[in-house]
Every structure is written in C-alpha cells, then in structure tokens.
Design a protein around this motif. Sequence first.
Motif, PDB file in Angstrom:
ATOM      1  N   ALA A 127       2.278 -10.966 -11.224  1.00  0.00           N
ATOM      2  CA  ALA A 127       3.087 -10.081 -10.394  1.00  0.00           C
ATOM      3  C   ALA A 127       2.347  -9.935  -9.072  1.00  0.00           C
ATOM      4  CB  ALA A 127       3.247  -8.723 -11.055  1.00  0.00           C
ATOM      5  N   PRO A 128       3.044 -10.023  -7.947  1.00  0.00           N
ATOM      6  CA  PRO A 128       2.345  -9.936  -6.654  1.00  0.00           C
ATOM      7  C   PRO A 128       1.498  -8.666  -6.535  1.00  0.00           C
ATOM      8  CG  PRO A 128       4.586 -10.668  -6.332  1.00  0.00           C
ATOM      9  CD  PRO A 128       4.470 -10.267  -7.776  1.00  0.00           C
ATOM     10  N   GLY A 129       0.200  -8.842  -6.428  1.00  0.00           N
ATOM     11  CA  GLY A 129      -0.737  -7.731  -6.314  1.00  0.00           C
ATOM     12  C   GLY A 129      -1.315  -7.261  -7.633  1.00  0.00           C
ATOM     13  N   GLU A 130      -0.973  -7.929  -8.728  1.00  0.00           N
ATOM     14  CA  GLU A 130      -1.438  -7.490 -10.052  1.00  0.00           C
ATOM     15  C   GLU A 130      -2.951  -7.597 -10.199  1.00  0.00           C
ATOM     16  OE1 GLU A 130      -1.073  -8.866 -14.717  1.00  0.00           O
ATOM     17  OE2 GLU A 130       0.441  -9.544 -13.296  1.00  0.00           O
ATOM     18  N   LYS A 131      -3.530  -8.671  -9.739  1.00  0.00           N
ATOM     19  CA  LYS A 131      -4.975  -8.879  -9.895  1.00  0.00           C
ATOM     20  C   LYS A 131      -5.759  -7.769  -9.195  1.00  0.00           C
ATOM     21  CE  LYS A 131      -8.499 -12.417  -9.157  1.00  0.00           C
ATOM     22  NZ  LYS A 131      -8.753 -13.748  -8.586  1.00  0.00           N
ATOM     23  N   LEU A 132      -5.349  -7.428  -7.981  1.00  0.00           N
ATOM     24  CA  LEU A 132      -6.019  -6.366  -7.235  1.00  0.00           C
ATOM     25  C   LEU A 132      -5.875  -5.026  -7.947  1.00  0.00           C
ATOM     26  CD1 LEU A 132      -7.316  -5.125  -4.661  1.00  0.00           C
ATOM     27  CD2 LEU A 132      -5.008  -5.006  -3.710  1.00  0.00           C
ATOM     28  N   ARG A 133      -4.673  -4.703  -8.338  1.00  0.00           N
ATOM     29  CA  ARG A 133      -4.448  -3.407  -8.994  1.00  0.00           C
ATOM     30  C   ARG A 133      -5.118  -3.337 -10.358  1.00  0.00           C
ATOM     31  NH1 ARG A 133      -0.279  -3.942  -5.675  1.00  0.00           N
ATOM     32  NH2 ARG A 133       0.202  -2.212  -4.308  1.00  0.00           N
ATOM     33  N   ARG A 134      -5.152  -4.444 -11.062  1.00  0.00           N
ATOM     34  CA  ARG A 134      -5.824  -4.446 -12.364  1.00  0.00           C
ATOM     35  C   ARG A 134      -7.325  -4.197 -12.197  1.00  0.00           C
ATOM     36  NH1 ARG A 134      -3.996  -5.637 -17.031  1.00  0.00           N
ATOM     37  NH2 ARG A 134      -2.205  -6.823 -16.272  1.00  0.00           N
ATOM     38  N   ALA A 135      -7.944  -4.837 -11.212  1.00  0.00           N
ATOM     39  CA  ALA A 135      -9.375  -4.631 -10.966  1.00  0.00           C
ATOM     40  C   ALA A 135      -9.645  -3.177 -10.586  1.00  0.00           C
ATOM     41  CB  ALA A 135      -9.862  -5.565  -9.867  1.00  0.00           C
ATOM     42  N   GLU A 136      -8.801  -2.606  -9.724  1.00  0.00           N
ATOM     43  CA  GLU A 136      -8.978  -1.209  -9.322  1.00  0.00           C
ATOM     44  C   GLU A 136      -8.762  -0.267 -10.504  1.00  0.00           C
ATOM     45  OE1 GLU A 136      -6.153  -0.807  -6.175  1.00  0.00           O
ATOM     46  OE2 GLU A 136      -7.540  -1.583  -4.653  1.00  0.00           O
ATOM     47  N   TYR A 137      -7.761  -0.566 -11.330  1.00  0.00           N
ATOM     48  CA  TYR A 137      -7.452   0.282 -12.485  1.00  0.00           C
ATOM     49  C   TYR A 137      -8.584   0.240 -13.513  1.00  0.00           C
ATOM     50  CZ  TYR A 137      -4.924   1.983 -16.597  1.00  0.00           C
ATOM     51  OH  TYR A 137      -4.537   2.675 -17.710  1.00  0.00           O
ATOM     52  N   GLU A 138      -9.102  -0.956 -13.792  1.00  0.00           N
ATOM     53  CA  GLU A 138     -10.192  -1.070 -14.760  1.00  0.00           C
ATOM     54  C   GLU A 138     -11.464  -0.406 -14.240  1.00  0.00           C
ATOM     55  OE1 GLU A 138     -10.356  -5.245 -15.547  1.00  0.00           O
ATOM     56  OE2 GLU A 138      -8.602  -5.166 -16.877  1.00  0.00           O
ATOM     57  N   ALA A 139     -11.730  -0.519 -12.936  1.00  0.00           N
ATOM     58  CA  ALA A 139     -12.900   0.153 -12.358  1.00  0.00           C
ATOM     59  C   ALA A 139     -12.738   1.674 -12.447  1.00  0.00           C
ATOM     60  CB  ALA A 139     -13.097  -0.268 -10.911  1.00  0.00           C
ATOM     61  N   ALA A 140     -11.533   2.149 -12.213  1.00  0.00           N
ATOM     62  CA  ALA A 140     -11.287   3.594 -12.313  1.00  0.00           C
ATOM     63  C   ALA A 140     -11.441   4.073 -13.754  1.00  0.00           C
ATOM     64  CB  ALA A 140      -9.897   3.934 -11.791  1.00  0.00           C
ATOM     65  N   GLN A 141     -11.030   3.259 -14.723  1.00  0.00           N
ATOM     66  CA  GLN A 141     -11.204   3.635 -16.125  1.00  0.00           C
ATOM     67  C   GLN A 141     -12.681   3.698 -16.500  1.00  0.00           C
ATOM     68  OE1 GLN A 141      -8.745   0.644 -18.045  1.00  0.00           O
ATOM     69  NE2 GLN A 141      -7.317   2.250 -18.685  1.00  0.00           N
TER      70      GLN A 141
ATOM     71  N   ASN B 174       0.830  -1.191   0.000  1.00  0.00           N
ATOM     72  CA  ASN B 174       0.000   0.000   0.000  1.00  0.00           C
ATOM     73  C   ASN B 174       0.862   1.237   0.000  1.00  0.00           C
ATOM     74  OD1 ASN B 174      -2.098  -1.713   0.178  1.00  0.00           O
ATOM     75  ND2 ASN B 174      -2.305  -1.535   2.379  1.00  0.00           N
ATOM     76  N   SER B 175       0.403   2.242  -0.721  1.00  0.00           N
ATOM     77  CA  SER B 175       1.070   3.529  -0.719  1.00  0.00           C
ATOM     78  C   SER B 175       0.025   4.587  -0.424  1.00  0.00           C
ATOM     79  CB  SER B 175       1.722   3.775  -2.083  1.00  0.00           C
ATOM     80  OG  SER B 175       0.734   3.756  -3.098  1.00  0.00           O
ATOM     81  N   GLU B 176       0.497   5.786  -0.192  1.00  0.00           N
ATOM     82  CA  GLU B 176      -0.459   6.853   0.112  1.00  0.00           C
ATOM     83  C   GLU B 176      -1.316   7.111  -1.107  1.00  0.00           C
ATOM     84  OE1 GLU B 176       1.069  10.374   1.821  1.00  0.00           O
ATOM     85  OE2 GLU B 176       2.402   9.299   3.157  1.00  0.00           O
ATOM     86  N   ILE B 177      -2.587   7.288  -0.874  1.00  0.00           N
ATOM     87  CA  ILE B 177      -3.536   7.491  -1.958  1.00  0.00           C
ATOM     88  C   ILE B 177      -3.989   8.942  -1.915  1.00  0.00           C
ATOM     89  CG2 ILE B 177      -5.769   6.793  -2.884  1.00  0.00           C
ATOM     90  CD1 ILE B 177      -5.295   4.098  -1.460  1.00  0.00           C
ATOM     91  N   PRO B 178      -3.819   9.672  -3.044  1.00  0.00           N
ATOM     92  CA  PRO B 178      -4.269  11.064  -3.066  1.00  0.00           C
ATOM     93  C   PRO B 178      -5.763  11.150  -2.821  1.00  0.00           C
ATOM     94  CG  PRO B 178      -2.969  10.539  -5.028  1.00  0.00           C
ATOM     95  CD  PRO B 178      -3.212   9.259  -4.295  1.00  0.00           C
ATOM     96  N   ASP B 179      -6.184  12.199  -2.160  1.00  0.00           N
ATOM     97  CA  ASP B 179      -7.608  12.393  -1.877  1.00  0.00           C
ATOM     98  C   ASP B 179      -8.390  12.514  -3.173  1.00  0.00           C
ATOM     99  OD1 ASP B 179      -7.159  12.355   0.819  1.00  0.00           O
ATOM    100  OD2 ASP B 179      -6.915  14.534   0.957  1.00  0.00           O
ATOM    101  N   GLY B 180      -9.547  11.887  -3.187  1.00  0.00           N
ATOM    102  CA  GLY B 180     -10.437  11.999  -4.332  1.00  0.00           C
ATOM    103  C   GLY B 180     -10.178  10.976  -5.424  1.00  0.00           C
ATOM    104  N   THR B 181      -9.235  10.070  -5.239  1.00  0.00           N
ATOM    105  CA  THR B 181      -8.997   9.069  -6.260  1.00  0.00           C
ATOM    106  C   THR B 181      -9.230   7.693  -5.678  1.00  0.00           C
ATOM    107  OG1 THR B 181      -6.666   8.918  -5.702  1.00  0.00           O
ATOM    108  CG2 THR B 181      -7.259  10.487  -7.416  1.00  0.00           C
ATOM    109  N   ALA B 182      -9.470   6.763  -6.547  1.00  0.00           N
ATOM    110  CA  ALA B 182      -9.700   5.384  -6.114  1.00  0.00           C
ATOM    111  C   ALA B 182      -8.374   4.724  -5.789  1.00  0.00           C
ATOM    112  CB  ALA B 182     -10.392   4.619  -7.236  1.00  0.00           C
ATOM    113  N   PRO B 183      -8.372   3.746  -4.903  1.00  0.00           N
ATOM    114  CA  PRO B 183      -7.130   3.030  -4.641  1.00  0.00           C
ATOM    115  C   PRO B 183      -6.624   2.376  -5.915  1.00  0.00           C
ATOM    116  CG  PRO B 183      -8.831   2.390  -3.073  1.00  0.00           C
ATOM    117  CD  PRO B 183      -9.476   3.253  -4.109  1.00  0.00           C
TER     118      PRO B 183
END
Length: 190
Positions: A148-162, A4-13
């Motif tokens: 890649a460790p954590g790829e599935k989670l980040r891909r789901a979040e990225y596609e939802a954000a798109q 986990n890294s810091e997430i800017p306000d107003g954006t999705a993880p």
Amino acid sequence: MSENSEIPDGTAPGTTESATAPAGATATAPGPQPEPIRFFGTSWVAHDGNYGLRRAGVAVGSLAATAASCFLLRFAYQGLEIADVGSFVGILVVLTFAICSAIAFRKTWEGFGSRPADPGREDNLRGLKTIGFIGSLLAYFFRTFTEAPGEKLRRAEYEAAQVRYAKRRSARTGNPAARKTAKAKKARRK
C-alpha cells in the motif's frame, strides 16, 4: 500528493496515542494506534479487511485516472493546435507537463519511504505536483505492486512507537520504592 496529516503534539509520526484520541472515539487497545492510509484505513497493519482487493483497486483506479488524464491533456493540446498558437507554445506545454510529471513522480515516490525533511519546501512544490499529477498517479500505480503506498514508512513508525511504548510501560511497572528496598536487601545479603 502528500499523505501527511496533522500530528498531535507529543506523539511520533505515524501514530496516535489513545490518550490523544478525539472525544467519543473508543480505543481498542492502549498505546500507539496505526496511522490510516488513504484508501486502506488501518487494514495495512494485519493485511486484513480486503487488503489485496484494495491494492488491486488502487492500482486499477490510478491507472484509469492516468489514462483519462492523458486523454484530457491530448484534447487540451488539440485545442492549442486549433488555436494555431505556434509550435513553440506547443513544445513548451508538452515540456512543462513532462518535467512536472517527472518531478511529481519522484517526490511522491520519495514520500512513500520517508517524511519530508522540510515540510515548507514540500508546500512550495504543491503547485508543481498539481501540474504533474500524472506522475503522482503513476507513482501510486507502481507502488501498489509491492505495498500500500506509504505502508513501509508507516509500519516502521508504528513498530518504533510500539517499542517506545513497551519500554515506557515496563519501566513504570511496580512500586519503585519497593524495588529499591529489594535491591538494598540483596546487596546486604552478599
């Protein structure tokens, strides 16, 4: 090992909006940007940039680090035997590392699939995960066989954000006043 890294306000993880990019950074495309993964950057998005070699490197590196760590722990255990502290202390040390490694493996593995529900609790477990670092290294090793460790989670979040970004963009196109006028004209014709 938390990804986990810091997430800017107003954006999705898992994403950063181009408007919230740091000064001096150039955004290649408007909209959400993928969150980089340790050792992979953003190569996980399109599996480019030697993605396969990076996965193999992470697998070999984590396995080598696990083996080196086991040797170090073996030397530490031999030090306890030389100090003649007794079998009870030796058993406690072995049990402590085994239990902490099992917990660290489980928590690291779960972290690849979902964000922690309670980040404060994860912070409290940081010491336990540090003691059980072998479990975290093994979780990295086994996870690199599938992704890649954590790829599935980040891909789901990225596609939802798109998808959210596309909905926002499509809802804002054109002049809203003109659309209302056109709808009113169509209604009058019928």
